[in-house]
Write a protein that holds these residues in place. Structure first.
Motif, short mmCIF file in Angstrom:
data_model
loop_
_atom_site.label_atom_id
_atom_site.label_comp_id
_atom_site.label_asym_id
_atom_site.label_seq_id
_atom_site.Cartn_x
_atom_site.Cartn_y
_atom_site.Cartn_z
N ALA A 174 18.58 16.48 4.80
CA ALA A 174 19.03 16.12 6.14
C ALA A 174 18.89 17.31 7.10
O ALA A 174 18.49 17.13 8.26
CB ALA A 174 20.49 15.66 6.09
N ALA A 175 19.19 18.51 6.61
CA ALA A 175 19.08 19.69 7.47
C ALA A 175 17.64 19.98 7.85
O ALA A 175 17.35 20.43 8.97
CB ALA A 175 19.69 20.90 6.75
N VAL A 176 16.71 19.72 6.93
CA VAL A 176 15.30 20.00 7.19
C VAL A 176 14.67 18.90 8.03
O VAL A 176 13.87 19.15 8.93
CB VAL A 176 14.54 20.19 5.87
CG1 VAL A 176 13.04 20.36 6.13
CG2 VAL A 176 15.08 21.39 5.11
N ALA A 177 15.03 17.64 7.75
CA ALA A 177 14.41 16.51 8.44
C ALA A 177 14.81 16.44 9.91
O ALA A 177 14.03 15.99 10.76
CB ALA A 177 14.77 15.21 7.74
N ARG A 178 16.06 16.83 10.21
CA ARG A 178 16.56 16.83 11.59
C ARG A 178 16.46 15.45 12.23
O ARG A 178 16.06 15.30 13.39
CB ARG A 178 15.80 17.86 12.43
CG ARG A 178 15.89 19.28 11.89
CD ARG A 178 15.04 20.24 12.67
NE ARG A 178 15.06 21.58 12.09
CZ ARG A 178 14.33 22.62 12.52
NH1 ARG A 178 13.50 22.43 13.55
NH2 ARG A 178 14.42 23.79 11.94
N LEU A 179 16.84 14.44 11.44
CA LEU A 179 16.88 13.07 11.94
C LEU A 179 18.32 12.60 12.04
O LEU A 179 19.22 13.14 11.39
CB LEU A 179 16.13 12.13 10.97
CG LEU A 179 14.62 12.31 10.81
CD1 LEU A 179 14.13 11.41 9.69
CD2 LEU A 179 13.90 11.98 12.11
N ALA A 180 18.54 11.59 12.87
CA ALA A 180 19.85 10.95 12.87
C ALA A 180 20.09 10.37 11.48
O ALA A 180 19.15 9.91 10.82
CB ALA A 180 19.89 9.84 13.92
N GLU A 181 21.33 10.39 11.03
CA GLU A 181 21.60 10.00 9.64
C GLU A 181 21.15 8.58 9.34
O GLU A 181 20.61 8.31 8.27
CB GLU A 181 23.10 10.16 9.34
CG GLU A 181 23.42 9.95 7.87
CD GLU A 181 24.83 10.35 7.50
OE1 GLU A 181 25.06 10.62 6.32
OE2 GLU A 181 25.68 10.39 8.41
N ASP A 182 21.35 7.67 10.27
CA ASP A 182 20.92 6.28 10.05
C ASP A 182 19.40 6.21 9.87
O ASP A 182 18.90 5.47 9.02
CB ASP A 182 21.35 5.39 11.21
CG ASP A 182 22.84 5.11 11.20
OD1 ASP A 182 23.50 5.41 10.18
OD2 ASP A 182 23.37 4.61 12.22
#
Length: 454
Positions: free
Chosen positions: A309-317
């Protein structure tokens, strides 16, 4: 030696599957006594379902059985209606023309919906009653043909089956009670995502005690060794077997491709055809899911969810939706016993990684390293130093990589991982000349006691 290798990538030696082949042979024996048999064979793509069916079919023919093969055809979003039954019945007609004609006598117009060679199909009812009659006539046809001859009906690739094929197969499995008949159907288990239309049928058939279901596992190391020896026509070196086993994960098709690629001196170890094949399913994912696959490919064998999640930098959904798409497509899988994700096949990860642009790979590794420096708790403590060193090294940032690699080497020595320590020190030597002077001056000398184990 080159001759056999150039003309075959499939091993002439049938490897493993003794238990599964024994189950099929037992079914053939039971069928010859007048008890119809039904078997479902599942397994991931390339694991060897077709080869198992081929070996069984050859043995059945040798014992006097008539074998009729049919396969589902993928066209658009659904399969070709009744394709495997039409092909199998056509094969049966070639083998037993008189018997099939006698069994179909008087019902040719209706059965022509499955086998057009029987004549013009009747313009009858197109409702549930009409379909039920067609199914009943098909079951009766097979029972009549199998009254005097042992018949093996093999239907492949049910994951591509249309609804009509699935319904007919379910009907046959439930209603066949007489005849010397073995019905074998195969499907790709890694294609059966949660919403796949075959899944309800499999769940329904699991409850029938008359159906045996086989799941083909990947090969172990010894089986891979025998497969490679058959392909190369000589006993390969143990190191080569170890390398092929590790990269193929025991998948029979991948073993074949890697064995031939290694023999032909393919520099990357992956042929272009294999790389393209591995990437087809990835390229069919939504763009965000493809992006997640590329990120996971650079993260290691398993990537923790919070790190991803930290690397992707996307909204969680959005991240969860992308992960779900990749998991449903059998590209990624939840890591066993942990909160993370991994590729189902290491070769798919390798192919995705090889497809990255040089600058893209460096950028992703920098993101991993920065995320880990910001929050070291994102990965287990015993992996932290080694993974940070790897990320900075592959980010091509010598100023960050050199101290990280040296710290990881000290940690490796502390854990008595001397081979890993040596590899890290070799990387440190590689980085030394490119690291800034200011960074080198901050590093304390490493003495012999730290380099060499006691």
């Amino acid at each position: 030696m080159l001759g056999p290798v150039e003309t075959r990538s499939v091993s002439p030696v049938f490897v493993g599957r003794a238990e599964e082949l024994g189950t099929l042979h037992d079914a053939l024996v039971r069928a010859r006594e007048g008890e119809p048999q039904a078997l479902l064979i599942g397994g991931e793509a390339g694991v060897g379902k077709t080869r198992l069916v081929e070996e069984f079919a050859a043995a059945a023919r040798h014992r006097g059985a008539v074998v009729a093969l049919g396969g589902c055809v993928e066209i658009g979003a659904d399969g070709l209606p009744f394709a495997p039954f039409s092909t199998a019945l056509r094969s049966l007609r070639r083998e037993l023309p008189g018997e099939l004609a006698a069994a179909a006598a008087g019902q040719e117009e209706e059965l022509a919906r499955l086998l057009p060679e029987l004549g013009e199909s009747k313009a009858g009812r197109h409702d549930e009653d009409g379909m039920a009659r067609l199914f009943e006539l098909t079951a009766r046809l097979l029972e009549r043909v199998a009254a005097e001859h042992t018949v093996v009906l093999a239907l492949e690739d049910l994951h591509w089956a249309d609804a009509s094929t699935r319904h007919l197969l379910s009907y046959l499995f439930r209603t066949l009670r007489t005849g010397r008949l073995v019905v074998v159907a195969t499907y790709r288990s890694d294609d059966i995502h949660r919403r796949h239309p075959l899944r309800p049928l499999l769940a329904e058939l699991d409850r029938l005690r008359t159906i045996r279901r086989l799941e083909l596992a990947r090969f172990n190391r010894d089986e891979v060794g025998r497969q490679v020896a058959g392909i190369l026509a000589h006993e390969p070196e143990p190191d080569r077997i170890d390398a092929i086993f590790e990269r193929s994960d025991g998948n029979a098709f991948f073993v074949e491709e890697l064995a031939v690629a290694a023999h032909e001196g393919c520099r990357a170890g992956l042929t272009d055809s294999l790389r393209d094949l591995l990437l087809v399913r990835v390229e069919g994912l939504p763009e965000t899911a493809q992006q997640i696959a590329r990120i996971v490919a650079e993260g290691g064998s398993t990537v923790e969810y919070r790190l991803l999640a930290a690397v992707a930098r996307l909204a969680e959904d959005d991240l969860i939706e992308a992960l779900r798409a990749a998991v449903n497509a059998s590209i990624l899988a939840p890591a066993p016993g942990g909160d993370g994700y991994r590729f189902r096949h290491s070769l798919v990860r390798e192919a995705v990684g090889d497809d990255l642009l040089p600058g893209e790979r460096s950028r992703l590794n920098r993101r991993y390293a920065e995320a880990l420096e910001t929050d070291p708790a994102l990965v287990p403590a015993d992996q932290r130093a080694t993974r940070l060193a790897s990320y900075w090294y592959h980010a091509h940032d010598a100023a960050k990589a050199l101290p990280a690699v040296l710290e990881a080497s000290v940690e490796a020595r502390r854990r008595h991982a001397y081979s890993e320590q040596l590899r890290l020190l070799e990387r440190a030597m590689e980085l030394w000349d490119t690291a800034p002077d200011a960074v080198r001056r901050t590093l304390r000398p490493v003495d012999d006691a730290e380099v060499y184990p006691p």
